[in-house]
Design an enzyme around this catalytic site. Structure first.
Site, PDB file in Angstrom:
ATOM      1  N   CYS A  86       0.838  -1.214   0.000  1.00 14.99           N
ATOM      2  CA  CYS A  86       0.000   0.000   0.000  1.00 14.99           C
ATOM      3  C   CYS A  86       0.867   1.257   0.000  1.00 14.99           C
ATOM      4  CB  CYS A  86      -0.905   0.027   1.224  1.00 14.99           C
ATOM      5  SG  CYS A  86      -2.066  -1.329   1.287  1.00 14.99           S
ATOM      6  N   THR A  87       1.957   1.221   0.734  1.00 17.71           N
ATOM      7  CA  THR A  87       2.847   2.386   0.803  1.00 17.71           C
ATOM      8  C   THR A  87       3.367   2.720  -0.599  1.00 17.71           C
ATOM      9  OG1 THR A  87       3.457   1.789   3.061  1.00 17.71           O
ATOM     10  CG2 THR A  87       4.966   3.262   1.891  1.00 17.71           C
TER      11      THR A  87
END
Ligand code: BEZ
Length: 211
Positions: free
Chosen positions: A45-46
């Site tokens: 997600c980062t």
């Protein structure tokens, strides 16, 4: 029943990293992309959020508002934003919805209980100016999305919303397109006066119309 293409997308009010928004009002007359994230402080997600921040000018160019969703509180989103900027070299430049009670995730069917009861899958919803769902794609948590592909699909959606054409396999902006089968040759002559190539009566290839 899950959200299906052509459905009016659910409206909601939620806290985001850019303040409280009412979704339909926030969309206004724009196209929109809502994309869900399993959890804050997770590696894939980062990288995805950094990439969407990098590509934000491309979404802007197409008149598309982007918004992320993650099932954690705003205080976590705010802390995580610093990590995203630090590790990806691009700070969040679009809102990230805080959804700790999973209200929005459930409205959009982004929790798939047989994958996980608590985390969302990686869904992408492309929404038209009429607030209807034009496309949805779902990836598992373990596979990061390709946002260049989302831009490619938006180019196709915006083109085919305006012209009686469809886009063939692997099409990208500038490539030839296909005249929709529902358009007769007689009507096609009016719309494409420069002509087209008939490969089969149902496969008519024409230069991409420019607006
Ligand atoms: C991630 O974003 O890295 C991730 C989140 C949930 C499960 C697996 C990976």
């Amino acid at each position: 029943m899950s959200l299906q293409l052509g459905d009016l997308v659910p409206d909601f009010t939620a806290d985001t990293t850019e303040g409280t928004i009412s979704f339909h009002q926030w969309l206004g007359q724009s196209w929109g992309v809502l994309f869900s994230h399993p959890k804050d402080f997770t590696p894939v997600c980062t990288t995805e959020l950094g990439e969407v921040a990098r590509l934000k000018p491309e979404f802007d160019k197409r008149g598309v508002k982007v918004i992320g969703l993650s099932v954690d509180p705003l205080s976590d989103h705010e802390k995580w934003s610093g990590d995203i900027a630090e590790t990806q070299g691009h700070a969040l430049n679009f809102p990230l919805i805080a959804d700790p009670d999973r209200k929005v995730a459930n409205l959009y069917g982004a929790i798939h209980p047989n994958a996980s009861d608590t985390l969302t899958v990686r869904s992408v919803y492309v929404i038209g100016p009429d607030k209807k769902l034009k496309l949805s794609i779902t990836y598992p948590a373990s596979t990061g999305r390709n946002f260049e592909e989302i831009l490619r699909v938006i180019d196709s959606l915006q083109l085919t919303a305006q012209h009686s054409v469809a886009t063939p396999v692997n099409w990208k902006d500038g490539d030839d397109v296909i005249i929709v089968p529902s358009l007769s040759d007689e009507d096609a002559r009016k719309r494409f006066p420069a002509g087209w190539k008939t490969v089969k009566p149902y496969l008519r290839v024409v230069a991409q119309p420019r607006t």
